[in-house]
Design a protein around this motif. Structure first.
Motif, PDB file in Angstrom:
ATOM      1  N   SER A  25      -8.333   6.738   1.573  1.00 45.76           N
ATOM      2  CA  SER A  25      -7.941   5.793   0.528  1.00 45.76           C
ATOM      3  C   SER A  25      -6.460   5.478   0.616  1.00 45.76           C
ATOM      4  N   VAL A  26      -6.115   4.254   0.254  1.00 49.01           N
ATOM      5  CA  VAL A  26      -4.737   3.841   0.011  1.00 49.01           C
ATOM      6  C   VAL A  26      -4.720   3.202  -1.369  1.00 49.01           C
ATOM      7  N   TYR A  27      -3.560   3.108  -1.955  1.00 48.80           N
ATOM      8  CA  TYR A  27      -3.433   2.644  -3.337  1.00 48.80           C
ATOM      9  C   TYR A  27      -2.444   1.494  -3.401  1.00 48.80           C
ATOM     10  N   PHE A  28      -2.719   0.572  -4.315  1.00 44.83           N
ATOM     11  CA  PHE A  28      -1.898  -0.620  -4.476  1.00 44.83           C
ATOM     12  C   PHE A  28      -1.408  -0.709  -5.914  1.00 44.83           C
ATOM     13  N   PRO A  29      -0.189  -0.216  -6.199  1.00 45.08           N
ATOM     14  CA  PRO A  29       0.377  -0.345  -7.539  1.00 45.08           C
ATOM     15  C   PRO A  29       0.796  -1.795  -7.781  1.00 45.08           C
ATOM     16  N   MET A  79       6.110   2.900   1.090  1.00 42.22           N
ATOM     17  CA  MET A  79       5.107   1.896   1.436  1.00 42.22           C
ATOM     18  C   MET A  79       4.564   2.179   2.827  1.00 42.22           C
ATOM     19  N   VAL A  80       3.244   2.029   2.986  1.00 41.11           N
ATOM     20  CA  VAL A  80       2.615   2.284   4.285  1.00 41.11           C
ATOM     21  C   VAL A  80       1.913   1.050   4.838  1.00 41.11           C
ATOM     22  N   ALA A 112       0.831  -1.204   0.000  1.00 41.19           N
ATOM     23  CA  ALA A 112       0.000   0.000   0.000  1.00 41.19           C
ATOM     24  C   ALA A 112       0.867   1.256   0.000  1.00 41.19           C
ATOM     25  N   VAL A 113       0.406   2.256  -0.755  1.00 40.36           N
ATOM     26  CA  VAL A 113       1.037   3.582  -0.764  1.00 40.36           C
ATOM     27  C   VAL A 113      -0.069   4.624  -0.602  1.00 40.36           C
ATOM     28  N   ARG A 114       0.289   5.799  -0.118  1.00 42.73           N
ATOM     29  CA  ARG A 114      -0.696   6.879   0.011  1.00 42.73           C
ATOM     30  C   ARG A 114      -0.794   7.702  -1.272  1.00 42.73           C
ATOM     31  N   ASN A 115       0.317   7.810  -1.999  1.00 41.15           N
ATOM     32  CA  ASN A 115       0.355   8.640  -3.202  1.00 41.15           C
ATOM     33  C   ASN A 115       0.778   7.784  -4.397  1.00 41.15           C
TER      34      ASN A 115
END
Length: 87
Positions: free
Chosen positions: A57-61, A25-26, A13-16
């Protein structure tokens, strides 16, 4: 956020999601499934300061180039008021 997209277990997970590599990574996904009962994908994970970030929200590249957005929610998201137990 997308009800039908199941996050891969272990996804980071990343915030941006626009941050350049290496991204900060968070957290990560520990378990992920499609719930027929909830009619959506669900996942559990470890997110830094997650208890203070409910609703964010968190994002998963992913390696295939997609980025999946997910929302941080509490652990009780089905019938959190216990109404189903009151007969």
């Amino acid at each position: 956020v997308d009800r039908n997209t199941v996050l891969p277990e272990g996804a980071q997970a990343v915030r941006n999601p626009a941050q350049s590599i290496p991204m900060t990574m968070v957290g990560h996904v520990t378990s992920s499934y499609y719930s027929a009962n909830a009619e959506r994908s669900i996942a559990m994970g470890v997110i830094r300061d997650g208890l203070n970030r409910m609703g964010e929200s968190v994002y998963f590249p992913l390696a295939d180039g997609r980025t999946i957005e997910a929302r941080i929610c509490g652990t009780s998201w089905i019938d959190s008021d216990g109404e189903r137990q009151k007969m």
